[in-house]
Structure formats: C-alpha cells, structure tokens
Design a protein around this motif. Structure first.
Motif, short mmCIF file in Angstrom:
data_model
loop_
_atom_site.label_atom_id
_atom_site.label_comp_id
_atom_site.label_asym_id
_atom_site.label_seq_id
_atom_site.Cartn_x
_atom_site.Cartn_y
_atom_site.Cartn_z
N ARG A 250 36.58 -31.36 -24.61
CA ARG A 250 35.90 -31.02 -23.35
C ARG A 250 35.29 -32.27 -22.73
NH1 ARG A 250 30.80 -30.32 -21.55
NH2 ARG A 250 30.49 -28.78 -19.87
N GLU A 251 34.52 -33.01 -23.52
CA GLU A 251 33.85 -34.19 -22.99
C GLU A 251 34.87 -35.21 -22.48
OE1 GLU A 251 30.59 -37.61 -24.35
OE2 GLU A 251 31.43 -36.24 -25.85
N GLU A 252 35.95 -35.42 -23.22
CA GLU A 252 36.91 -36.42 -22.81
C GLU A 252 37.74 -35.96 -21.62
OE1 GLU A 252 38.35 -39.91 -22.36
OE2 GLU A 252 36.87 -39.51 -23.93
N THR A 253 37.98 -34.64 -21.51
CA THR A 253 38.67 -34.13 -20.32
C THR A 253 37.86 -34.43 -19.07
OG1 THR A 253 39.73 -32.33 -21.57
CG2 THR A 253 39.58 -32.05 -19.19
N LEU A 254 36.56 -34.23 -19.13
CA LEU A 254 35.69 -34.53 -17.99
C LEU A 254 35.66 -36.03 -17.72
CD1 LEU A 254 32.77 -32.03 -18.68
CD2 LEU A 254 34.72 -31.75 -17.13
N ASN A 255 35.67 -36.84 -18.77
CA ASN A 255 35.76 -38.30 -18.57
C ASN A 255 37.02 -38.65 -17.79
OD1 ASN A 255 33.43 -39.10 -19.92
ND2 ASN A 255 34.46 -39.35 -21.90
N GLN A 256 38.11 -38.00 -18.14
CA GLN A 256 39.40 -38.34 -17.53
C GLN A 256 39.46 -37.98 -16.05
OE1 GLN A 256 42.01 -40.10 -18.74
NE2 GLN A 256 40.71 -40.49 -20.54
N LEU A 257 38.59 -37.07 -15.60
CA LEU A 257 38.56 -36.75 -14.17
C LEU A 257 38.29 -38.00 -13.34
CD1 LEU A 257 36.61 -33.37 -14.09
CD2 LEU A 257 39.03 -33.72 -13.56
N SER A 258 37.46 -38.90 -13.85
CA SER A 258 37.17 -40.13 -13.11
C SER A 258 38.09 -41.27 -13.51
CB SER A 258 35.71 -40.55 -13.32
OG SER A 258 35.45 -40.79 -14.69
N LEU A 259 38.79 -41.15 -14.65
CA LEU A 259 39.61 -42.25 -15.15
C LEU A 259 41.09 -42.14 -14.76
CD1 LEU A 259 38.13 -42.56 -18.76
CD2 LEU A 259 37.73 -44.09 -16.81
N LEU A 260 41.63 -40.91 -14.85
CA LEU A 260 43.07 -40.75 -14.64
C LEU A 260 43.49 -41.19 -13.24
CD1 LEU A 260 45.76 -39.76 -15.88
CD2 LEU A 260 45.25 -37.50 -14.94
N LYS A 261 42.64 -40.95 -12.24
CA LYS A 261 42.99 -41.30 -10.86
C LYS A 261 43.12 -42.80 -10.66
CE LYS A 261 38.14 -40.73 -9.37
NZ LYS A 261 37.76 -42.09 -9.05
N GLN A 262 42.63 -43.60 -11.61
CA GLN A 262 42.78 -45.05 -11.50
C GLN A 262 44.22 -45.49 -11.79
OE1 GLN A 262 39.74 -47.04 -13.85
NE2 GLN A 262 38.19 -45.55 -13.23
N ASN A 263 44.99 -44.59 -12.40
CA ASN A 263 46.41 -44.84 -12.66
C ASN A 263 47.20 -44.35 -11.45
OD1 ASN A 263 49.08 -44.88 -13.46
ND2 ASN A 263 48.74 -43.74 -15.35
N GLU A 264 47.71 -45.24 -10.64
CA GLU A 264 48.37 -44.87 -9.39
C GLU A 264 49.63 -44.04 -9.61
OE1 GLU A 264 49.03 -48.36 -7.10
OE2 GLU A 264 46.89 -48.75 -6.76
N SER A 265 50.17 -44.07 -10.81
CA SER A 265 51.40 -43.31 -11.08
C SER A 265 51.14 -42.03 -11.87
CB SER A 265 52.40 -44.18 -11.85
OG SER A 265 51.88 -44.59 -13.10
N TRP A 266 49.88 -41.53 -11.86
CA TRP A 266 49.56 -40.35 -12.66
C TRP A 266 50.41 -39.15 -12.29
CZ3 TRP A 266 48.09 -35.68 -10.70
CH2 TRP A 266 47.60 -35.65 -9.40
N GLN A 267 50.83 -39.08 -11.02
CA GLN A 267 51.62 -37.92 -10.58
C GLN A 267 52.98 -37.83 -11.27
OE1 GLN A 267 51.25 -36.79 -6.27
NE2 GLN A 267 50.37 -38.84 -6.12
N ASN A 268 53.43 -38.95 -11.83
CA ASN A 268 54.72 -38.93 -12.53
C ASN A 268 54.67 -38.04 -13.77
OD1 ASN A 268 55.88 -40.71 -10.69
ND2 ASN A 268 55.28 -42.53 -11.85
N GLY A 269 53.46 -37.72 -14.23
CA GLY A 269 53.33 -36.85 -15.39
C GLY A 269 53.37 -35.37 -15.08
N ILE A 270 53.43 -35.01 -13.79
CA ILE A 270 53.44 -33.59 -13.42
C ILE A 270 54.74 -32.94 -13.86
CG2 ILE A 270 53.43 -31.95 -11.49
CD1 ILE A 270 51.66 -33.89 -9.96
N LYS A 271 54.62 -31.80 -14.55
CA LYS A 271 55.78 -31.04 -15.00
C LYS A 271 55.77 -29.68 -14.30
CE LYS A 271 55.53 -33.06 -19.63
NZ LYS A 271 55.25 -32.77 -21.05
N GLY A 272 56.93 -29.30 -13.80
CA GLY A 272 57.00 -28.00 -13.14
C GLY A 272 58.31 -27.82 -12.43
N ASP A 273 58.54 -26.63 -11.95
CA ASP A 273 59.80 -26.30 -11.27
C ASP A 273 59.54 -25.37 -10.09
OD1 ASP A 273 62.14 -27.36 -13.00
OD2 ASP A 273 60.82 -26.37 -14.46
N TRP A 274 60.33 -25.55 -9.04
CA TRP A 274 60.38 -24.57 -7.96
C TRP A 274 61.26 -23.42 -8.45
CZ3 TRP A 274 57.35 -25.61 -3.86
CH2 TRP A 274 57.00 -26.96 -3.63
N LEU A 275 60.81 -22.19 -8.26
CA LEU A 275 61.58 -21.02 -8.69
C LEU A 275 62.32 -20.40 -7.51
CD1 LEU A 275 59.02 -19.32 -11.11
CD2 LEU A 275 60.77 -21.04 -11.62
#
Length: 275
Positions: A250-275
């Motif tokens: 929990r604590e680290e997930t909240l940390n990542q809210l401010s950290l992950l956005k510093q990685n400009e390519s974070w969106q490349n990790g999105i997984k999903g499909d149009w149905l």
C-alpha cells in the motif's frame, strides 16, 4: 491491443486542476494526497455554503457514496447541480451500492444527472444494471467475476450506455471493464494485493476526476487513470517482493503515484484490448 500512442499524455497535469472530492471519510486523506501526488489540487469540503463560489474554480468533481448520510446525500446533489451549471466533469463512485436499497436509490438518482463517469467494482456495477449481484458490503464477489458474469455485465453496461449517451461506465476487478457509448475496453493490469487494502477504488475515482479536470478526454481519462494506478501497484510489488506485506505494498503503491509519471514511457506498460 490498446494503442497507447493514441492517448494524450496526462502528466504532469497542466493546468493543475482543483478537484472537489466528497468521499469516504475512512479514505479522505489518502484520496487528497493521491490527487496531490499526480499534480492536482484537492478540496474535500462537504459544506454546501461553499459550493456556489467554489465551482467557479473547480476542474473536476468526485462523488463517492461510501460513507452515506442524509446530509451527505444533499451535499452530493448540490455539488452535481453546481458542476452541471459550470460544465465541470463529474465522477460518481457507487461504493457499497450492492449492500442496501438506500444506496441503490442514491446511485440511480445521481445517474439521472448524467455524470461524466460512473464507476464501481463488478458487483456494484451489476447492481446498477439490475443484474443479480453477490457483493457483500463494499467488496466484489468472485461469483461476479467469471467469464459468463463479465459478459452479462458487459451487455448490461452497454444497455445503460445507450440511455446515458455521455456517461462512461467503469467496472473494476481482476480485469477492468470500460464501456463508453459503443466502445468496450478490457484492461488487464494490476495485482491481487490492490484488493486487500481500503481506498483503491476511491483513489482511482479521484485520478479520473483530476485527468478530466485537466482537459483530458473522457475515455482516455478513464483508461489512463485505471492503468496508471494498477501499474503503480505492479511497481510496488516489484519493490516489496512479497505479496503478503500488504501494508508495505500500500505504502509503495502510493509512492509510485508520484514516481511512475517521471518515466515518460510508462504508458507502454498498459495491457488491454478493445472488445
């Protein structure tokens, strides 16, 4: 697969939106801090005397029915009315709607205001669709998450989307189902531990409201808010390296809210499909 390069880049949030949150008192601090971590500005007032002046400034609003009272219901309705008056996007989170008749009545009343986004876990959204739900309290049930139940929910949300043409519907679970008009997306990021501490759905609702308030379109706001939070959870588990350490995750997930956005390519990790 989702094409992440079709999305607007949401971070940092410019302009920094003021997000009005009427939310669960159990998670109020977490929600407020989460908005700050991604670059927004939260305000948590429930005093209706604030609203007429406040909505001259507000960019997005989160209405969470998790800690319901008659006074809070009145505040929610007035907030929605002010939001409509000022063209402010509205996110409604139907927390616990499966647990009581009153909550369902409130959820239906808020839906009649045509909010921008309506969300809940899969059991809560089945209740909203008038489908049988096995949810208990604020928690989703496993019986509501198998493939046949999810297909039934998809059809139910599509029927709602035909009535509420400008509302995007989000059902969260092991896979997150998004229905907007005739578009259907199944998102597949996240970890089991995110379902084992309180406030995760509240935070996702606030992230959606913040993205909407910064000018991101409706569907990208929902897809990116859900995926961003789930990816924060994935990063947290990588760091903690023990899925039994729920408080640490929990604590680290909240940390990542401010950290992950510093990685400009974070969106490349999105997984999903149009149905």
């Amino acid at each position: 697969m989702l094409r992440v390069n079709q999305f607007q880049t949401p971070f940092p949030l410019i302009p920094s939106p003021l997000v009005h949150c009427i939310t669960n008192s159990v998670t109020c601090e977490t929600v407020a801090n989460s908005v700050l971590y991604i670059g927004g500005k939260p305000i948590m007032t429930e005093d209706t005397r604030d609203f007429s002046d406040l909505y001259e400034q507000v960019g997005g609003v989160l209405i969470n029915i998790g800690h319901l009272s008659e006074e809070k219901e009145t505040a929610m309705e007035l907030a929605v009315e002010e939001a409509h008056k000022h063209n402010v996007p509205i996110v409604v989170d139907n927390v616990g709607v499966s647990s009581s008749r009153i909550r369902k009545e409130v959820a239906n009343k808020l839906l009649s205001f045509e909010p921008t986004v309506v969300k809940g876990n899969v059991s809560e959204m089945r209740t909203l669709c008038n489908l049988a739900s096995h949810g208990k309290g604020v928690d989703a049930a496993e019986e509501d998450q198998d493939s046949s139940a999810m297909k039934e929910l998809e059809e139910g949300l599509l029927a709602l989307a035909k009535i509420h043409l400008n509302t995007c519907f989000l059902a969260t679970g092991p896979s997150d189902l998004v229905v907007y008009q005739s578009q259907i997306v199944l998102l597949q990021n996240g970890i089991e531990a995110l379902d084992q501490f309180t406030g995760t759905g509240d935070v996702v609702g606030a992230l959606i409201a913040a993205l909407l308030g910064s000018g991101v379109d409706v569907l990208p706001s929902v897809l990116q808010a859900v995926s961003y939070f789930n990816l924060c959870g994935e990063e947290a588990l990588e760091i903690v390296q023990n899925d039994a350490k729920i408080a640490s995750i929990r604590e680290e997930t909240l940390n990542q809210l401010s950290l992950l956005k510093q990685n400009e390519s974070w969106q490349n990790g999105i997984k999903g499909d149009w149905l």
